[in-house]
Design a protein around this motif. Structure first.
Motif, mmCIF file in Angstrom:
data_model
loop_
_atom_site.group_PDB
_atom_site.id
_atom_site.type_symbol
_atom_site.label_atom_id
_atom_site.label_comp_id
_atom_site.label_asym_id
_atom_site.label_seq_id
_atom_site.Cartn_x
_atom_site.Cartn_y
_atom_site.Cartn_z
ATOM 1 N N GLY A 159 0.824 -1.204 0.027
ATOM 2 C CA GLY A 159 0.011 0.116 -0.111
ATOM 3 C C GLY A 159 0.650 1.213 -0.014
ATOM 4 O O GLY A 159 0.518 2.198 0.685
ATOM 5 N N ALA A 160 1.955 1.390 -0.864
ATOM 6 C CA ALA A 160 2.756 2.347 -0.743
ATOM 7 C C ALA A 160 2.214 3.689 -1.518
ATOM 8 O O ALA A 160 2.992 4.789 -1.110
ATOM 9 N N GLY A 161 1.319 3.766 -2.287
ATOM 10 C CA GLY A 161 0.660 4.858 -2.670
ATOM 11 C C GLY A 161 1.782 5.533 -3.591
ATOM 12 O O GLY A 161 2.537 4.937 -4.369
ATOM 13 N N HIS A 162 1.827 6.891 -3.409
ATOM 14 C CA HIS A 162 2.711 7.697 -4.264
ATOM 15 C C HIS A 162 4.360 7.609 -3.639
ATOM 16 O O HIS A 162 5.151 8.134 -4.409
ATOM 17 N N GLY A 163 4.343 7.187 -2.719
ATOM 18 C CA GLY A 163 5.621 6.562 -2.393
ATOM 19 C C GLY A 163 6.560 7.524 -1.104
ATOM 20 O O GLY A 163 7.587 7.418 -0.975
ATOM 21 N N ARG A 164 5.672 8.378 -0.471
ATOM 22 C CA ARG A 164 6.462 9.174 0.391
ATOM 23 C C ARG A 164 7.219 8.441 1.431
ATOM 24 O O ARG A 164 8.370 8.722 1.990
ATOM 25 N N ASP A 165 6.622 7.197 1.982
ATOM 26 C CA ASP A 165 7.507 6.337 2.909
ATOM 27 C C ASP A 165 8.455 5.538 2.194
ATOM 28 O O ASP A 165 9.510 5.223 2.722
ATOM 29 N N SER A 166 7.976 4.848 1.086
ATOM 30 C CA SER A 166 9.117 3.965 0.383
ATOM 31 C C SER A 166 10.337 4.967 0.066
ATOM 32 O O SER A 166 11.396 4.417 0.221
ATOM 33 N N ARG A 201 17.515 3.306 -8.376
ATOM 34 C CA ARG A 201 18.393 2.140 -8.477
ATOM 35 C C ARG A 201 18.158 1.195 -7.126
ATOM 36 O O ARG A 201 18.336 -0.140 -7.490
ATOM 37 N N THR A 202 17.452 1.722 -6.207
ATOM 38 C CA THR A 202 17.316 0.845 -5.026
ATOM 39 C C THR A 202 15.640 0.793 -4.696
ATOM 40 O O THR A 202 15.229 0.263 -3.698
ATOM 41 N N VAL A 203 14.860 1.248 -5.536
ATOM 42 C CA VAL A 203 13.465 1.283 -5.410
ATOM 43 C C VAL A 203 12.927 0.478 -6.833
ATOM 44 O O VAL A 203 13.032 0.891 -7.746
ATOM 45 N N THR A 204 11.908 -0.452 -6.396
ATOM 46 C CA THR A 204 11.150 -1.338 -7.484
ATOM 47 C C THR A 204 9.806 -1.060 -7.247
ATOM 48 O O THR A 204 9.511 -1.192 -5.961
ATOM 49 N N THR A 205 9.194 -1.327 -8.125
ATOM 50 C CA THR A 205 7.583 -1.123 -7.734
ATOM 51 C C THR A 205 6.937 -2.462 -8.578
ATOM 52 O O THR A 205 7.278 -2.960 -9.487
ATOM 53 N N PHE A 206 5.759 -2.787 -7.970
ATOM 54 C CA PHE A 206 4.807 -3.577 -8.816
ATOM 55 C C PHE A 206 3.293 -3.465 -8.147
ATOM 56 O O PHE A 206 3.270 -3.134 -7.014
ATOM 57 N N VAL A 207 2.508 -3.374 -9.256
ATOM 58 C CA VAL A 207 1.013 -3.328 -9.004
ATOM 59 C C VAL A 207 0.555 -4.702 -8.312
ATOM 60 O O VAL A 207 0.834 -5.845 -8.848
ATOM 61 N N HIS A 208 -0.135 -4.368 -7.238
ATOM 62 C CA HIS A 208 -0.652 -5.690 -6.519
ATOM 63 C C HIS A 208 -1.779 -5.440 -5.851
ATOM 64 O O HIS A 208 -2.020 -4.300 -5.228
ATOM 65 N N ASP A 209 -3.036 -6.338 -5.813
ATOM 66 C CA ASP A 209 -4.076 -6.450 -5.022
ATOM 67 C C ASP A 209 -3.678 -7.451 -3.799
ATOM 68 O O ASP A 209 -3.408 -8.392 -4.224
ATOM 69 N N VAL A 210 -3.622 -6.976 -2.548
ATOM 70 C CA VAL A 210 -3.326 -7.474 -1.471
ATOM 71 C C VAL A 210 -4.247 -8.788 -1.300
ATOM 72 O O VAL A 210 -3.896 -9.461 -0.403
ATOM 73 N N ARG A 211 -5.332 -9.076 -1.877
ATOM 74 C CA ARG A 211 -6.003 -10.001 -1.607
ATOM 75 C C ARG A 211 -5.448 -11.340 -2.639
ATOM 76 O O ARG A 211 -5.950 -12.404 -2.414
ATOM 77 N N PHE A 217 6.456 -3.224 5.548
ATOM 78 C CA PHE A 217 5.730 -2.064 6.217
ATOM 79 C C PHE A 217 4.525 -1.722 5.664
ATOM 80 O O PHE A 217 4.494 -1.791 4.182
ATOM 81 N N ALA A 218 3.461 -1.526 6.183
ATOM 82 C CA ALA A 218 2.265 -1.150 5.674
ATOM 83 C C ALA A 218 1.313 -0.243 6.500
ATOM 84 O O ALA A 218 0.872 -0.441 7.631
ATOM 85 N N HIS A 219 1.162 1.116 6.128
ATOM 86 C CA HIS A 219 0.674 2.162 6.799
ATOM 87 C C HIS A 219 -0.839 2.370 6.372
ATOM 88 O O HIS A 219 -1.290 2.767 5.177
ATOM 89 N N MET A 220 -1.716 1.977 7.241
ATOM 90 C CA MET A 220 -3.165 1.986 6.863
ATOM 91 C C MET A 220 -3.792 1.279 5.715
ATOM 92 O O MET A 220 -4.872 1.323 5.321
ATOM 93 N N LEU A 221 -2.911 0.153 5.303
ATOM 94 C CA LEU A 221 -3.248 -0.709 4.244
ATOM 95 C C LEU A 221 -4.453 -1.901 4.906
ATOM 96 O O LEU A 221 -5.459 -2.021 4.092
#
Length: 229
Positions: A55-62, A96-106, A120-124
């Motif tokens: 649930g990274a959203g636009h990534g402020r925490d990542s 170079r140290t951040v990768t992303t993937f679209v994912h439905d946690v179900r 880490f999952a903030h409000m996910l």
């Protein structure tokens, strides 16, 4: 496993967040959340090298984790938000140290067993997920964590002013302004920690109203093997 009775609600929430991130790029700003600041300290003290954010959203925490020297995998069900995250990572020089993937946690995580140090999952977990789906998410987290791995998550709880109000969807899920929340009881937190070491359940407040949340830290025993579903 998906709860078929909630597919319509989950799909509506996906559309809600896609539209929200499109209309309001970087809506949560550039500064990391307070839970992420805490998690980075906990992860560093444990000698962790990598973080999976759900649930990274636009990534402020990542992006904060990456700036702090962690290798980061960022997952979200909004492709729009992850596009914003990748652009920000390039601008900040951490792509170079951040990768992303679209994912439905179900769905199961597309990661090998015992392949990450921390999650880490903030409000996910307190989004429009049934209790059964939340348990399945935590089981997947357990599967992909290495022995001794850490999970830090935050959730709104039943002491929040919005609990019991708005549109009721059952299973302690209530909707306000198009945003559905599963409000956690302490019994649910304890049930999710079965088989883990529950290190902390820390109450805090955030944002308007204010929202009332718990920050939960739990760890796998180093001698444990990841569980399989």
């Amino acid at each position: 496993m998906k709860d078929q009775g909630r597919d319509g609600l989950a799909d509506a929430q996906r559309r809600h967040w896609q539209g929200t991130y499109t209309a309001h790029p970087g809506m949560y700003g550039d500064l990391p959340s307070d839970p992420a600041l805490h998690a980075a300290q906990v992860f560093r003290a444990a000698g962790a090298a990598d973080v999976l954010e759900l649930g990274a959203g636009h990534g402020r925490d990542s992006l904060y984790f990456a700036r702090e020297g962690f290798t980061v995998q960022a997952a979200d069900f909004s492709a729009t938000a992850l596009g914003q995250l990748r652009e920000a990572a390039r601008a900040q020089g951490v792509d170079r140290t951040v990768t992303t993937f679209v994912h439905d946690v179900r769905d199961p995580l597309p990661l090998p067993d015992a392949s990450v140090d921390t999650v880490f999952a903030h409000m996910l977990l307190c989004m429009a997920l049934s209790t059964a789906e939340i348990h399945a998410v935590v089981a997947e987290v357990r599967r992909v964590l290495r022995p001794g791995g850490l999970l830090v998550f935050t959730v709104r709880h039943t002491g929040d002013a919005h609990h019991g109000t708005g549109v009721a969807h059952g299973d302690d899920i209530f909707e306000h302004g198009g945003f559905a929340v599963h409000f956690f009881s302490r019994d649910l937190v304890d049930a999710l920690a079965e088989g883990w070491t529950l290190r902390e359940v820390h109450p805090f407040e955030e944002g308007d109203l204010p929202r009332r949340l718990w920050r939960v830290t739990q760890a796998l025993d180093r001698a444990q093997e990841p569980s399989h579903r």
